[in-house]
Design an enzyme around this catalytic site. Structure first.
Site, PDB file in Angstrom:
ATOM      1  CB  THR A 148      -0.944  -0.017   1.226  1.00 26.29           C
ATOM      2  OG1 THR A 148      -1.816   1.121   1.193  1.00 26.29           O
ATOM      3  CG2 THR A 148      -0.158  -0.003   2.534  1.00 26.29           C
ATOM      4  CB  CYS A 149       1.966   3.742  -1.563  1.00 24.73           C
ATOM      5  SG  CYS A 149       1.066   3.686  -3.128  1.00 24.73           S
ATOM      6  N   GLY A 150       0.302   5.880  -0.987  1.00 22.27           N
ATOM      7  CA  GLY A 150      -0.627   6.994  -0.994  1.00 22.27           C
ATOM      8  C   GLY A 150      -1.791   6.783  -1.938  1.00 22.27           C
ATOM      9  N   GLY A 155      -1.576   3.994  -4.574  1.00 20.74           N
ATOM     10  CA  GLY A 155      -1.409   2.755  -5.319  1.00 20.74           C
ATOM     11  C   GLY A 155      -0.326   2.784  -6.375  1.00 20.74           C
ATOM     12  CD1 TRP A 195      -3.438   8.436   3.956  1.00 26.72           C
ATOM     13  CD2 TRP A 195      -3.518   6.401   4.853  1.00 26.72           C
ATOM     14  NE1 TRP A 195      -3.759   8.587   5.279  1.00 26.72           N
ATOM     15  CE2 TRP A 195      -3.805   7.343   5.863  1.00 26.72           C
ATOM     16  CE3 TRP A 195      -3.506   5.037   5.197  1.00 26.72           C
ATOM     17  CZ2 TRP A 195      -4.085   6.977   7.178  1.00 26.72           C
ATOM     18  CZ3 TRP A 195      -3.782   4.677   6.507  1.00 26.72           C
ATOM     19  CH2 TRP A 195      -4.068   5.643   7.473  1.00 26.72           C
TER      20      TRP A 195
END
Length: 285
Positions: free
Chosen positions: A240-242, A244, A269
């Site tokens: 996961t990240c900000g 994708g 996120w």
């Protein structure tokens, strides 16, 4: 130098040696954060690796979603690829203008659509240019080509699945954002998102996997970075990240290690941080 693998990562030397292969297709998958001051399409038009097509991550997405660049419907992906002259039997190499930032997202999207013959260019356009290799500013001649898509649903996760994984603790959830954003100490670049991270997740900043020239570190170095972050690589993983994009760099790193049981949280996120019914952790919790 990374070992060339046309299913994960290839060097600029490999690409230069294969430029004349009839079934090679090159994609410029550049995308930048809104506050970067950079225009990916304008930069492509000004100069790109010869033969490269521009892959617009924001356009080739699900326009029905309010979240940024979510996975497009199969039909949309197929029609866009046909229009770009990319289809069955092609070896695809994708790069970006940052070195390695958004190209991995394109790589992962192709994998999701059942396309295995795709690799990221190690070091991307900056390395290609630094080595004095050719650029061109003309779009390539394109012929339609059919693409057979077989969606690999196990490679993507939604908020419900990630929430369950967080509660059960049966996956390693790995966050590619910076340590400050992960801990909730830095503001999110997109407004309206709560600070922090998914409870139970581990933090491996995508930049820690890259050298100064934006090439990927060795498999051995990469494995050590994941393990130092407390990640048990024997367990199934969700990246996961900000939004994708850089999560796919973690996915690429794991694929290079030979790890197969990993998926990507597409909403990341941007979705979790605004979803009122899911919990948020801060600090090192």
């Amino acid at each position: 130098m990374a070992q060339d693998d046309p299913k994960t990562l290839v060097s600029t030397a490999w690409l230069a040696a294969h430029m004349r292969d009839p079934d090679l297709r090159i994609l410029d998958g550049s995308m930048y954060m809104p506050d970067s001051g950079r225009d990916a399409k304008a930069e492509y038009d000004a100069g790109h690796i010869p033969g490269a097509r521009f892959f617009d991550i924001d356009d080739i997405s699900d326009s029905r979603s309010e979240l940024p660049h979510m996975v497009p419907p199969i039909e949309k992906f197929m029609s866009r690829m046909r229009a770009m002259g990319i289809g069955d039997g092609h070896q695809v190499v994708v790069y970006d203008g940052a070195g390695l930032f958004s190209a991995a997202r394109v790589w992962w999207l192709f994998k999701l659509m059942g396309q295995n013959d795709i690799a990221v260019l190690d070091g991307g356009l900056p390395k290609w240019v630094a080595e004095g290799r050719d650029l061109e500013d003309m779009p390539p001649m394109i012929r339609d080509r059919h693409m057979t898509v077989r969606r690999q649903a196990h490679l993507v996760r939604d908020v419900t699945q990630v929430s369950a994984a967080s509660k059960l603790g049966d996956h390693e959830i790995i966050d590619a954002r910076s340590a400050g954003r992960f801990r909730g100490e830095e503001p999110e670049p997109r407004p309206g998102l709560r600070p922090g991270h998914i409870p139970g997740s581990k933090n491996v900043h995508y930049a820690s996997l890259l050298r100064e020239d934006q090439t990927m570190k060795s498999v051995e170095e990469t494995r050590a970075i994941f393990e130092a972050a407390g990640v048990d690589l024997s367990r199934p993983a969700i990246t996961t990240c900000g939004s994708g994009v850089t999560a796919a760099i973690l996915s690429l790193a794991m694929a290079r290690m030979g790890k197969e049981n990993h998926s990507l949280y597409d909403g990341s996120w941007c979705e979790w941080g605004q979803f009122p019914t899911v919990p948020v952790a801060t600090g090192d919790d």
